[in-house]
Design an enzyme around this catalytic site. Structure first.
Site, short mmCIF file in Angstrom:
data_model
loop_
_atom_site.label_atom_id
_atom_site.label_comp_id
_atom_site.label_asym_id
_atom_site.label_seq_id
_atom_site.Cartn_x
_atom_site.Cartn_y
_atom_site.Cartn_z
N LYS A 242 0.84 -1.19 0.00
CA LYS A 242 0.00 0.00 0.00
C LYS A 242 0.89 1.25 0.00
O LYS A 242 1.83 1.34 0.78
CB LYS A 242 -0.89 -0.03 1.24
CG LYS A 242 -2.16 0.78 1.15
CD LYS A 242 -3.06 0.45 2.33
CE LYS A 242 -4.38 1.19 2.25
NZ LYS A 242 -5.25 0.87 3.39
N GLU B 165 -19.04 -6.31 10.68
CA GLU B 165 -19.94 -5.61 11.60
C GLU B 165 -21.00 -6.52 12.19
O GLU B 165 -21.41 -6.35 13.34
CB GLU B 165 -20.60 -4.44 10.87
CG GLU B 165 -19.66 -3.31 10.49
CD GLU B 165 -18.94 -3.53 9.17
OE1 GLU B 165 -18.18 -2.65 8.75
OE2 GLU B 165 -19.15 -4.61 8.55
N ARG C 158 -25.12 -2.74 8.02
CA ARG C 158 -24.73 -4.12 7.75
C ARG C 158 -25.03 -5.05 8.93
O ARG C 158 -25.06 -6.27 8.76
CB ARG C 158 -23.23 -4.16 7.43
CG ARG C 158 -22.87 -3.34 6.20
CD ARG C 158 -21.40 -2.98 6.17
NE ARG C 158 -20.54 -4.12 5.98
CZ ARG C 158 -20.09 -4.55 4.81
NH1 ARG C 158 -20.44 -3.93 3.70
NH2 ARG C 158 -19.29 -5.58 4.74
#
Length: 633
Positions: free
Chosen positions: A282, A367, A395
């Protein structure tokens, strides 16, 4: 003219030589740093997928072959290669979206920027192609190792693996991070694969050694078989992926464009579901991002391109207050624990984790699991605090109802970025929470207006042990503290304008809309109306004192930054009717529609949520409008 300027379609990418591909990758990285530093956006994820995206567009033929990006914040390179190179207004109204957008290009499929969904999309698209006999079309799904921590991804894998003829290529973009380092058993397994690339080398050594040892053929075969099985059990990918019926290719250096291309060619030729494990970094190629251990470059505001430092320092915000108060609560309440869904720093739990590491749980992008696990913790004697962005609570709605609320579990949910957020677009506006949570039995919800009320709400929430409690607050900087003139059974009275002889108006400000309500009151008072402003602070269940106040006024206006349909105003109107109160209530807030990317101020103006807009509408409703309102109205 650079190479990037010659790219208008993926076909242009396929015409380049390997050397030119390397040149183009360098140009793209420079473009991203220079462009995103001026606009803000997701910088780190896109710097990490440059060679991967180039290889995808060389091997596959978009849009004939479908490309799906999980989360979508790593799709900037994809945009560049599909003819979208004007990044001047990225994430601004009229400019490019920060995520894939069907309105922008036929090459974009999934606009939703919530994680762990791409594999289900890919499964559905591939099934549709098969049903229609389109056997020459592939589906490529790019999913990060962080998104693989979400349960929905594994539900999809289970279905994809059930059909060996489905032409799906799953690219696992493995950088060891989501917002933060990826956690859990999957992360450990992928880390093992990353650090044991010598698997095939060990097997080759074994073959050479046995051939030269003089060991009889069968014994050599048995020894080699045992060596291979032992290595597989420890490090080989087949144990996780091929055991599911998925072909595995990798791990591949994600910054070696030729190697990634070769891996994708192999995967495409297989003709069935394949996982290509690509290892990336990244922030690749940008020193400030490569050296950043806190992942500040996942998403950035405007920054200095050479140093990576923000052009304007961040103001002390809502999240910082929550972070500080959580630590203070943690010191006095050993039963309080914190849960995050792969966003420890963004939601403000990093200080709590630093001081109480054994009481902090990062569950990954899961979640649903977070909510039910919290219910279990509450049953066993703890008080969990789950901190998520408001949009991501959607969610876990089923778990909130059936596992937390039904079991009267003492769980506190803190919703960051509640209300209108703006530039990330439809999927990130936290506008659903109050309407959605209004139907959860036993749930209590606070919408603080400033720092003191946020701290007080959080303290009160963790004291609730017989059901779920929710504290919501907006994105951005804090307003100055707004003191109450009075409090009526928990409802704060913030302003009273007694002058005039017109109808009495009650303005109910909800959370971050309290300053708007106060400004509206000033404008109405200038027209001779008698106006009061109140803030209930705890808005669910609707306070009985607020219903009583409604009955004491001629006209009531609720102002909220959530959905009008089913929102706090609608709930107040319903409770008032049930109590026999006939006062008219006008609910002002967000309409039932998806909001495109724009600044928060632009969206507020579009929705007529500015003080002058609301004041004019109230005057019209009361028949008290004037041809020329006072200055500022």
């Amino acid at each position: 003219m650079g190479l990037l300027e010659t790219i208008r379609t993926p076909a242009d990418v396929r015409r380049l030589t390997p050397h030119e591909i390397d040149e183009l990758a360098a140009e793209i990285r420079d473009f991203l740093v220079q462009s995103v530093s001026r606009t803000g956006g997701h910088l780190g994820p896109n710097l990490g997928v440059v060679e991967l995206t180039l290889a995808m567009h060389r091997v596959f033929d978009s849009p004939h072959d479908s490309m799906v990006f999980d989360t979508g914040h790593q799709a900037y390179v994809h945009k560049l290669l599909t003819g979208r190179q004007d990044f001047a207004d990225l994430r601004k109204r009229g400019g490019l979206s920060g995520y894939p957008s069907r309105a922008e290009s036929e090459h974009d499929i999934v606009e939703n920027s919530h994680a762990s969904t791409a594999l289900s999309w890919a499964d559905g698209i591939a099934k549709a192609y098969a049903v229609q006999g389109q056997t020459d079309r592939h589906v490529v799904a790019v999913i990060g190792d962080g998104a693989l921590t979400g349960g929905m991804a594994w539900e999809a894998l289970n279905n994809i693996a059930g059909d060996p003829n489905r032409r799906i290529v799953i690219v696992v973009n493995d950088n060891g991070r989501s917002y933060a380092p990826t956690i859990g058993g999957l992360a450990h397994h992928l880390d093992t694969l990353r650090t044991t690339r010598g698997y095939e080398n060990v097997l080759s050594w074994g073959k050479r050694t046995l051939r030269g040892s003089g060991v009889p053929g069968q014994m050599a075969y048995d020894a080699l078989h045992g060596l291979k099985k032992g290595l597989k059990d420890v490090v080989a990918p087949e144990g996780m992926f091929e055991g599911l019926g998925l072909k595995y290719v990798g791990p591949v250096d994600g910054h070696d464009a030729a190697a990634v291309e070769r891996a994708l060619v192999r995967a495409k030729a297989f003709g069935g579901p394949v996982i290509v494990h690509v290892i990336t970094e990244k922030g690749r190629g940008y020193s400030p991002a490569e050296q950043d251990v806190l992942d500040r470059f996942h998403a950035v505001g405007k920054i200095h391109p050479e140093t990576g430092l923000p052009l304007a320092p961040s103001r002390f915000g809502w999240t910082s207050v929550f972070a500080d108060e959580m630590v203070q609560i943690g010191r006095s309440r050993p039963d309080v624990v914190a849960i995050t869904a792969a966003m420890l720093a963004p939601v403000g739990l990093a200080p709590f984790a630093a001081e109480f590491p054994r009481r902090t749980f990062d569950v990954g992008i899961a979640e649903q699991h977070a909510a039910t696990s919290a219910a279990g913790m509450a049953f066993a004697g703890l008080h969990p605090v789950i901190a998520v962005y408001a949009t991501f609570l959607n969610r876990a709605f089923d778990q909130l109802i059936m596992d937390v609320a039904l079991h009267r579990a003492g769980v506190t949910i803190v919703l960051d970025r509640a209300g209108i957020t703006g530039d990330d677009g439809a999927s990130h506006n936290g506008m659903w929470d109050m309407a959605m949570l209004s139907i959860v039995p036993g749930l209590r919800l606070a919408a603080p207006r400033d720092e003191p009320t946020l701290r007080a709400a959080l303290r009160a929430a963790v004291d609730i042990d017989d059901g779920p409690s929710v504290v919501r607050y907006p994105k951005g900087a804090l307003v100055e503290p707004i003191p109450a003139l009075d409090s009526i059974d928990g409802v704060d009275v913030l302003a009273r304008h007694e002058g005039g002889a017109g109808p009495t108006v009650l303005l109910v400000g909800i959370g971050s809309m309290v300053p708007t309500a106060l400004a509206v009151a000033d404008l109405l008072a200038a027209h001779g109306l008698r106006v009061s402003v109140v803030d209930p602070r705890w808005v669910l269940p609707v306070p009985a004192a607020l219903v009583k106040l409604v009955g004491q006024h001629d006209h009531v206006v609720t102002i909220e930054d959530g959905l009008v349909d089913g929102g706090i105003g609608a709930m107040l109107a319903q409770r008032s009717r049930e109590a026999g109160v006939t006062t008219a209530i006008a609910s002002i807030g967000v309409p039932l529609a998806f909001l495109g990317h724009a600044t928060r101020a632009q969206i507020v103006a579009d929705l007529r949520l500015r003080p002058e807009d609301i004041a004019k509408d109230v005057l019209v409703a009361l028949g008290a409008a004037r041809p020329t309102p006072p200055s500022g109205a």
